[in-house]
Design a protein around this motif. Structure first.
Motif, short mmCIF file in Angstrom:
data_model
loop_
_atom_site.label_atom_id
_atom_site.label_comp_id
_atom_site.label_asym_id
_atom_site.label_seq_id
_atom_site.Cartn_x
_atom_site.Cartn_y
_atom_site.Cartn_z
N CYS A 21 8.19 -10.58 3.70
CA CYS A 21 7.18 -9.48 4.39
C CYS A 21 5.85 -9.74 3.64
O CYS A 21 5.70 -9.31 2.65
CB CYS A 21 7.65 -8.18 4.20
SG CYS A 21 6.42 -6.88 4.96
N ALA A 22 4.83 -10.33 4.11
CA ALA A 22 3.69 -10.95 3.92
C ALA A 22 2.75 -9.95 4.45
O ALA A 22 2.68 -9.47 5.48
CB ALA A 22 3.54 -12.21 3.82
N SER A 23 1.55 -9.65 3.47
CA SER A 23 0.53 -9.00 4.17
C SER A 23 -0.92 -9.30 3.66
O SER A 23 -0.76 -9.94 2.42
CB SER A 23 0.57 -7.42 3.77
OG SER A 23 -0.73 -6.75 4.03
N SER A 24 -1.89 -9.47 4.44
CA SER A 24 -3.01 -9.70 3.84
C SER A 24 -4.09 -8.55 3.44
O SER A 24 -5.43 -8.79 3.04
CB SER A 24 -4.10 -10.66 4.90
OG SER A 24 -4.04 -9.73 6.12
N GLY A 25 -3.67 -7.57 3.67
CA GLY A 25 -4.26 -6.19 3.37
C GLY A 25 -4.50 -6.02 1.65
O GLY A 25 -3.45 -6.17 0.81
N ARG A 26 -5.65 -5.62 1.33
CA ARG A 26 -5.66 -5.37 0.14
C ARG A 26 -5.06 -4.07 -0.45
O ARG A 26 -4.89 -3.79 -1.78
CB ARG A 26 -7.39 -5.17 -0.21
CG ARG A 26 -8.23 -6.34 -0.08
CD ARG A 26 -9.75 -5.89 -0.21
NE ARG A 26 -10.09 -5.15 0.82
CZ ARG A 26 -11.49 -4.72 0.84
NH1 ARG A 26 -12.11 -5.05 -0.20
NH2 ARG A 26 -11.74 -4.19 1.85
N THR A 27 -4.84 -3.29 0.34
CA THR A 27 -4.00 -1.94 -0.03
C THR A 27 -2.54 -2.01 0.02
O THR A 27 -1.91 -1.19 -0.20
CB THR A 27 -4.44 -0.83 1.09
OG1 THR A 27 -4.17 -1.06 2.16
CG2 THR A 27 -5.94 -0.33 0.90
N PHE A 28 -2.13 -3.45 0.15
CA PHE A 28 -0.61 -3.55 0.38
C PHE A 28 0.17 -3.23 -0.85
O PHE A 28 1.23 -2.40 -0.59
CB PHE A 28 -0.53 -4.98 0.58
CG PHE A 28 1.22 -5.36 0.72
CD1 PHE A 28 1.64 -5.90 -0.47
CD2 PHE A 28 1.84 -5.45 1.81
CE1 PHE A 28 3.18 -6.33 -0.35
CE2 PHE A 28 3.20 -5.73 1.97
CZ PHE A 28 3.71 -6.21 0.44
#
Length: 120
Positions: A21-28
């Motif tokens: 599960c990948a995210s590009s969000g800085r708040t991940f």
């Protein structure tokens, strides 16, 4: 927070898969990340979750001892290692981000899902 689940596929019973599960969000890295699954005709159910600090992990009884959730905050990625897969693990698997809890209503952001099919 945008989430992208991947790694699903077709595997024989007893085999293994690793979901990501990948995210590009800085708040991940500030969110608890949960894994849920939904089989045809069934409700979405909790599978596993990991706290933002990595200190705490949570598992459904049905997967305890077979699945392991981990995260790499430097890579903004959470993993679900699934071993000793059973036919009843067949479902679409979703990752989600939230603050706490093990109910799907506790999670605010959802990925698109990845299909896991276990064959005999």
């Amino acid at each position: 927070v945008q989430l992208q689940a991947s790694g699903g596929g077709l595997v024989q019973a007893g085999g293994s898969l690793r979901l990501s599960c990948a995210s590009s969000g800085r708040t991940f890295r500030t969110y608890r990340i949960g894994w849920f699954r939904q089989a045809p005709g069934k409700e979405r159910e909790f599978v596993a979750a990991i706290s933002w600090s990595i200190r705490n992990t949570y598992y459904a009884d049905s997967v305890k001892g077979r699945f392991t959730v981990s995260r790499d905050n430097a890579k903004n990625t959470v993993y679900l290692q699934m071993n000793s897969l059973k036919l009843e693990d067949t479902a679409v698997y979703y990752c989600a981000a939230g603050d706490s809890g093990t109910y799907y209503s506790d999670y605010d952001y959802w990925g698109q899902g990845t299909q896991v099919t276990v064959s005999s």
